[in-house]
Design an enzyme around this catalytic site. Sequence first.
Site, short mmCIF file in Angstrom:
data_model
loop_
_atom_site.label_atom_id
_atom_site.label_comp_id
_atom_site.label_asym_id
_atom_site.label_seq_id
_atom_site.Cartn_x
_atom_site.Cartn_y
_atom_site.Cartn_z
N CYS A 138 6.51 -7.19 14.99
CA CYS A 138 6.10 -6.43 16.17
C CYS A 138 4.66 -6.79 16.51
O CYS A 138 3.82 -6.94 15.63
CB CYS A 138 6.22 -4.93 15.90
SG CYS A 138 7.90 -4.45 15.50
N CYS A 178 1.50 -4.65 15.23
CA CYS A 178 1.51 -4.20 13.83
C CYS A 178 0.89 -5.25 12.92
O CYS A 178 1.31 -6.41 12.93
CB CYS A 178 2.94 -3.91 13.41
SG CYS A 178 3.10 -3.49 11.67
N GLU A 229 0.81 -1.21 0.00
CA GLU A 229 0.00 0.00 0.00
C GLU A 229 0.85 1.26 0.00
O GLU A 229 1.94 1.30 0.56
CB GLU A 229 -0.91 -0.01 1.23
CG GLU A 229 -1.91 -1.13 1.13
CD GLU A 229 -2.82 -1.24 2.33
OE1 GLU A 229 -3.85 -1.91 2.20
OE2 GLU A 229 -2.52 -0.66 3.38
N CYS A 267 -1.76 4.12 10.27
CA CYS A 267 -0.52 3.40 10.59
C CYS A 267 -0.82 2.01 11.11
O CYS A 267 -1.71 1.84 11.93
CB CYS A 267 0.24 4.08 11.72
SG CYS A 267 0.62 5.75 11.43
N1 SAH Z 1 9.15 -0.77 9.96
C1 SAH Z 1 9.27 0.61 10.18
C2 SAH Z 1 8.36 1.46 9.32
C3 SAH Z 1 6.97 0.97 9.08
S1 SAH Z 1 5.89 0.98 10.45
C4 SAH Z 1 9.09 0.93 11.66
O1 SAH Z 1 8.67 0.05 12.40
O2 SAH Z 1 9.38 2.06 12.06
C5 SAH Z 1 5.49 2.71 10.62
C6 SAH Z 1 5.05 3.11 12.02
O3 SAH Z 1 3.74 2.63 12.31
C7 SAH Z 1 5.95 2.55 13.09
O4 SAH Z 1 6.26 3.54 14.06
C8 SAH Z 1 5.09 1.48 13.69
O5 SAH Z 1 5.50 1.15 14.98
C9 SAH Z 1 3.73 2.09 13.62
N2 SAH Z 1 2.66 1.13 13.79
C10 SAH Z 1 2.67 -0.18 13.49
N3 SAH Z 1 1.49 -0.75 13.80
C11 SAH Z 1 0.71 0.23 14.32
C12 SAH Z 1 -0.63 0.26 14.79
N4 SAH Z 1 -1.40 -0.81 14.78
N5 SAH Z 1 -1.12 1.44 15.22
C13 SAH Z 1 -0.35 2.55 15.20
N6 SAH Z 1 0.91 2.58 14.75
C14 SAH Z 1 1.44 1.43 14.31
FE1 SF4 Z 2 7.53 -3.74 13.27
FE2 SF4 Z 2 5.47 -3.38 11.59
FE3 SF4 Z 2 7.62 -1.74 11.42
FE4 SF4 Z 2 7.79 -4.33 10.69
S1 SF4 Z 2 6.50 -2.75 9.73
S2 SF4 Z 2 9.24 -3.23 11.96
S3 SF4 Z 2 6.45 -5.35 12.13
S4 SF4 Z 2 6.18 -1.92 13.14
#
Ligand code: SAH
Ligand code: SF4
Length: 374
Positions: free
Chosen positions: A115, A118, A91, A353
């Site tokens: 994570c 996520c 996306e 996000c």
């Molecule tokens: N992998 C990278 C970039 C993609 S995630 C990283 O982790 O930084 C982009 C952001 O969205 C990150 O800060 C992540 O922790 C956050 N994020 C992931 N899942 C989320 C959720 N369910 N609600 C809010 N933020 C979320």
């Molecule tokens: Fe963690 Fe999601 Fe960022 Fe991957 S995309 S590093 S699982 S927050």
Amino acid sequence: MTVNLLGLDAQALAAFMAEIGEKPFRAKQLMRWVHRFGESNFTEMSDLAQTLREKLARAAVVAAAPVISDGVSEDGTRKWLLDVGNGNAVETVFIPEASRGTLCVSTQAGCTLACEFCSTGRQGFNRNLTVAEIVGQLWMANRELGAMPGGAQGDRQGINGRGACGDRVVSNVVLMGMGEPLLNFDNLIPALRVMLDDNAYGLSRRRVTVSTSGILPLIDRLREACPVALAVSLHAPNDTLRDRLMPINRKYPLRELLAACVRYLDRAPRDFITFEYVMLSGVNDGEQQAMELIALLADVPSKINLIPFNPFPGTEFRCSPRAVIRRFSDSLNAAGIVTTTRKTRGDDIDAACGQLAGQVRDRTGRAIRMEKVA
Ligand code: SAH
Ligand code: SF4
């Protein structure tokens, strides 16, 4: 074999021109046509010699990943789902604001890092996106948003320096979509170079942000190769909690991560690091945790961006109540750490996000394991 020009930075494009027997300086002109004017049809590139246009038509293409769906949220956020082949989709999200337009770009189909909070992480991982697939998201968005001065609506004279290049709708890029950008390092760097290139998108380093979960050695490599703005996903004020929420912390714990952030600052385009902190009710949002966070960041010039947790099917987490987020933010601000709370945008189209679900053919088996657990 045809070459996709969206995957070539200035140096690679000059090498390609040399390969097809052209002068490398023609690469600049070509770069402008492709990126500044969004042109994919070589016959339209009117100031290139006819013979060159014919050669290009035989040897090259300009092709972004096909759009599977395109949705606009009530708040103007727009989300494209892109087909990257073999049943995988990623996306791209555009977030319009009064003073800027931010494009959130994906770098991988899925993510290996798993994570807990996520949605992407819970789907598993399929593969890295190519340079063309990463740059193609910006190329496609500019075209779709009608931002190409040389596009259907525009004035193509700009290519000869006679007309203005026009305002770009996408003024900022954040690599915060699906995937961990630093784990696709070899494709990330050329893609960043194209974003910064004056003949392409001409974005300043401050306007391009890489968001990372904290892959230490690669933060140092980014600092050497292309130090754009850095955002680090922190989400916890101590190792015990961060180990649980973000398994990568077991490999690269907080103290070392923060030391890498401080090292980054001497090359960074801004004089602070942005820390992202997702607000998980009853997990990381207490007063005690705010105090721990303040102590943790005492020696790191920081800004904190609180992200209200965006729920997705199957998650056990809940977003902190608004009053709790405010209290947490007030505590940090009172301690002198500039703290903002991200507005949730596009959640009616699942573009917020962590909701970037896409569609990933999991090669790690993680999605199946998650289903068994759930
Ligand atoms: N992998 C990278 C970039 C993609 S995630 C990283 O982790 O930084 C982009 C952001 O969205 C990150 O800060 C992540 O922790 C956050 N994020 C992931 N899942 C989320 C959720 N369910 N609600 C809010 N933020 C979320
Ligand atoms: Fe963690 Fe999601 Fe960022 Fe991957 S995309 S590093 S699982 S927050």
